[in-house]
Design a protein around this motif. Structure first.
Motif, PDB file in Angstrom:
ATOM      1  N   ILE A   5       0.836  -1.199   0.000  1.00  0.00           N
ATOM      2  CA  ILE A   5       0.000   0.000   0.000  1.00  0.00           C
ATOM      3  C   ILE A   5       0.872   1.250   0.000  1.00  0.00           C
ATOM      4  O   ILE A   5       0.600   2.212  -0.720  1.00  0.00           O
ATOM      5  CB  ILE A   5      -0.939  -0.002   1.222  1.00  0.00           C
ATOM      6  N   VAL A   6       1.931   1.245   0.806  1.00  0.00           N
ATOM      7  CA  VAL A   6       2.824   2.402   0.864  1.00  0.00           C
ATOM      8  C   VAL A   6       3.528   2.602  -0.475  1.00  0.00           C
ATOM      9  O   VAL A   6       3.660   3.732  -0.957  1.00  0.00           O
ATOM     10  CB  VAL A   6       3.858   2.236   2.005  1.00  0.00           C
ATOM     11  N   THR A   7       3.976   1.508  -1.100  1.00  0.00           N
ATOM     12  CA  THR A   7       4.625   1.611  -2.412  1.00  0.00           C
ATOM     13  C   THR A   7       3.675   2.218  -3.437  1.00  0.00           C
ATOM     14  O   THR A   7       4.065   3.086  -4.232  1.00  0.00           O
ATOM     15  CB  THR A   7       5.091   0.221  -2.886  1.00  0.00           C
ATOM     16  N   LEU A   8       2.418   1.776  -3.424  1.00  0.00           N
ATOM     17  CA  LEU A   8       1.423   2.322  -4.342  1.00  0.00           C
ATOM     18  C   LEU A   8       1.176   3.796  -4.053  1.00  0.00           C
ATOM     19  O   LEU A   8       1.100   4.617  -4.995  1.00  0.00           O
ATOM     20  CB  LEU A   8       0.118   1.537  -4.225  1.00  0.00           C
ATOM     21  N   ALA A   9       1.073   4.160  -2.780  1.00  0.00           N
ATOM     22  CA  ALA A   9       0.842   5.555  -2.415  1.00  0.00           C
ATOM     23  C   ALA A   9       2.026   6.436  -2.827  1.00  0.00           C
ATOM     24  O   ALA A   9       1.835   7.563  -3.293  1.00  0.00           O
ATOM     25  CB  ALA A   9       0.596   5.672  -0.913  1.00  0.00           C
ATOM     26  N   ALA A  27       6.153  13.886   0.710  1.00  0.00           N
ATOM     27  CA  ALA A  27       5.981  13.290   2.034  1.00  0.00           C
ATOM     28  C   ALA A  27       4.649  12.569   2.124  1.00  0.00           C
ATOM     29  O   ALA A  27       3.655  12.986   1.519  1.00  0.00           O
ATOM     30  CB  ALA A  27       6.070  14.364   3.122  1.00  0.00           C
ATOM     31  N   LEU A  28       4.633  11.497   2.891  1.00  0.00           N
ATOM     32  CA  LEU A  28       3.415  10.763   3.184  1.00  0.00           C
ATOM     33  C   LEU A  28       3.252  10.617   4.687  1.00  0.00           C
ATOM     34  O   LEU A  28       4.226  10.328   5.395  1.00  0.00           O
ATOM     35  CB  LEU A  28       3.460   9.352   2.591  1.00  0.00           C
ATOM     36  N   ALA A  29       2.054  10.827   5.162  1.00  0.00           N
ATOM     37  CA  ALA A  29       1.657  10.402   6.502  1.00  0.00           C
ATOM     38  C   ALA A  29       0.642   9.287   6.311  1.00  0.00           C
ATOM     39  O   ALA A  29      -0.294   9.425   5.523  1.00  0.00           O
ATOM     40  CB  ALA A  29       1.040  11.557   7.293  1.00  0.00           C
ATOM     41  N   PHE A  97      -5.274  14.526   0.182  1.00  0.00           N
ATOM     42  CA  PHE A  97      -5.914  13.637   1.150  1.00  0.00           C
ATOM     43  C   PHE A  97      -6.472  12.445   0.385  1.00  0.00           C
ATOM     44  O   PHE A  97      -7.390  12.598  -0.422  1.00  0.00           O
ATOM     45  CB  PHE A  97      -7.031  14.366   1.892  1.00  0.00           C
ATOM     46  N   GLY A  98      -5.913  11.254   0.630  1.00  0.00           N
ATOM     47  CA  GLY A  98      -6.301  10.093  -0.143  1.00  0.00           C
ATOM     48  C   GLY A  98      -7.134   9.103   0.635  1.00  0.00           C
ATOM     49  O   GLY A  98      -7.853   9.453   1.569  1.00  0.00           O
ATOM     50  N   ASN A  99      -7.009   7.843   0.262  1.00  0.00           N
ATOM     51  CA  ASN A  99      -7.759   6.798   0.946  1.00  0.00           C
ATOM     52  C   ASN A  99      -6.836   5.984   1.843  1.00  0.00           C
ATOM     53  O   ASN A  99      -5.625   6.210   1.879  1.00  0.00           O
ATOM     54  CB  ASN A  99      -8.476   5.899  -0.067  1.00  0.00           C
ATOM     55  N   ALA A 100      -7.401   5.056   2.587  1.00  0.00           N
ATOM     56  CA  ALA A 100      -6.650   4.140   3.451  1.00  0.00           C
ATOM     57  C   ALA A 100      -5.764   4.867   4.456  1.00  0.00           C
ATOM     58  O   ALA A 100      -4.738   4.343   4.880  1.00  0.00           O
ATOM     59  CB  ALA A 100      -5.814   3.176   2.609  1.00  0.00           C
ATOM     60  N   GLY A 101      -6.143   6.097   4.833  1.00  0.00           N
ATOM     61  CA  GLY A 101      -5.402   6.813   5.870  1.00  0.00           C
ATOM     62  C   GLY A 101      -4.165   7.546   5.414  1.00  0.00           C
ATOM     63  O   GLY A 101      -3.286   7.850   6.225  1.00  0.00           O
ATOM     64  N   PHE A 102      -4.071   7.870   4.118  1.00  0.00           N
ATOM     65  CA  PHE A 102      -2.895   8.564   3.591  1.00  0.00           C
ATOM     66  C   PHE A 102      -3.162  10.057   3.409  1.00  0.00           C
ATOM     67  O   PHE A 102      -4.222  10.468   2.946  1.00  0.00           O
ATOM     68  CB  PHE A 102      -2.488   7.996   2.230  1.00  0.00           C
ATOM     69  N   VAL A 103      -2.147  10.857   3.779  1.00  0.00           N
ATOM     70  CA  VAL A 103      -2.093  12.269   3.421  1.00  0.00           C
ATOM     71  C   VAL A 103      -0.732  12.500   2.779  1.00  0.00           C
ATOM     72  O   VAL A 103       0.295  12.017   3.283  1.00  0.00           O
ATOM     73  CB  VAL A 103      -2.259  13.189   4.642  1.00  0.00           C
ATOM     74  N   HIS A 155       6.934   9.229   5.753  1.00  0.00           N
ATOM     75  CA  HIS A 155       7.950   8.993   4.724  1.00  0.00           C
ATOM     76  C   HIS A 155       8.181  10.305   3.986  1.00  0.00           C
ATOM     77  O   HIS A 155       7.221  10.949   3.544  1.00  0.00           O
ATOM     78  CB  HIS A 155       7.487   7.927   3.735  1.00  0.00           C
ATOM     79  N   VAL A 156       9.428  10.710   3.852  1.00  0.00           N
ATOM     80  CA  VAL A 156       9.771  11.932   3.116  1.00  0.00           C
ATOM     81  C   VAL A 156      10.944  11.602   2.197  1.00  0.00           C
ATOM     82  O   VAL A 156      11.932  10.998   2.636  1.00  0.00           O
ATOM     83  CB  VAL A 156      10.149  13.094   4.060  1.00  0.00           C
TER      84      VAL A 156
END
Length: 256
Positions: A5-9, A27-29, A97-103, A155-156
């Motif tokens: 999921i993180v790789t896709l995001a 950056a991703l939160a 602001f995306g899905n599955a808890g990603f910003v 992740h930055v």
């Protein structure tokens, strides 16, 4: 599954910017225990930004919110905010602001180091620190607004895909207030931050500041600089800066 999921995001975040033209700090939160089907609404995205603006200097870098507010571009899977500076069109900032808890956040200065000075692939430590601070701020604010407690990962990294691209890193000399080069590398070998924290009902603002400063110290070290230049160390004693003893989630709906 989480790594996938993180790789896709990460890929989606990079595809949302013109990294073939200029270097971006991305950056991703990720609220790691958020249900995958969750998608931020426009109202939730706006509420998160309002919380960030009310509780911190946000954004903390060269691009800020304007008095006229901001527009949100609505999409089925994400909500996107584009910020710019009319007098400095080379500066661009995105908040998604995306899905599955990603910003996701993205900042570029299009290689412009200072007035009249441009170098393709230029990355300033202060810009990098501002994005790191902002992604922690927006990640915590989003969790509070959604009533989320649990793991939040950050992740930055630098996205720059121009042919033969090279990133050049700059820091500020404390003695003469001039920028100087700390190193160069390919984008694949550029400094990156990967960390996180567990947000609990007992978490305090001081704890978050302490975690952020530790991430900032690691980032500064990767630039060859002894300490962060924008992120300040935690304040000692009972300082009013930290406000309430614990953070207050808006509502409890998800998480551990």
């Amino acid at each position: 599954m989480t790594d996938d999921i993180v790789t896709l995001a990460r890929r989606q975040a990079e595809e949302s910017v013109d990294a073939r033209e200029r270097a971006w700090i991305i950056a991703l939160a990720h609220m790691a225990e958020m249900p995958q089907e969750h998608v931020f609404t426009v109202e939730e995205a706006r509420d998160v930004i309002d919380v960030c603006d009310a509780t911190a200097v946000f954004p903390s870098g060269p691009v800020g919110l304007t008095a006229g507010g901001f527009d949100i571009e609505e999409n089925p899977d994400f909500q996107l905010i584009n910020l710019a500076v009319a007098s400095a069109p080379h500066l661009r900032y995105q908040i998604g602001f995306g899905n599955a808890g990603f910003v996701a956040l993205g900042l570029t200065r299009s290689g412009v180091i200072d007035e009249g000075i441009t170098r393709a692939g230029a990355v300033l430590l202060s810009d990098y620190e501002s994005v790191l601070g902002d992604v922690v701020t927006v990640g915590i604010a989003a969790a509070l607004q959604l009533g989320y407690t649990g793991r939040i990962d950050f992740h930055v990294w630098i996205a720059y895909a121009a042919p033969g691209a090279t990133c050049t890193y700059y820091a500020l000399d404390a003695e003469n207030a001039q920028l100087y080069v700390t190193g160069e590398s390919s984008p694949d070998e550029s400094p990156a931050v990967h960390g996180g924290m567990v947000l609990e009902e007992s978490t305090t603002p001081r704890q978050i500041h302490t975690e952020l400063y530790a991430l900032g110290c690691g980032l500064a070290a990767s630039f060859g600089v002894p300490e962060p230049q924008l992120i300040q160390p935690p304040l000692e004693g009972d300082h009013e800066y930290y406000g309430p003893e614990v953070l207050q989630p808006k509502r409890q709906t998800t998480g551990a």
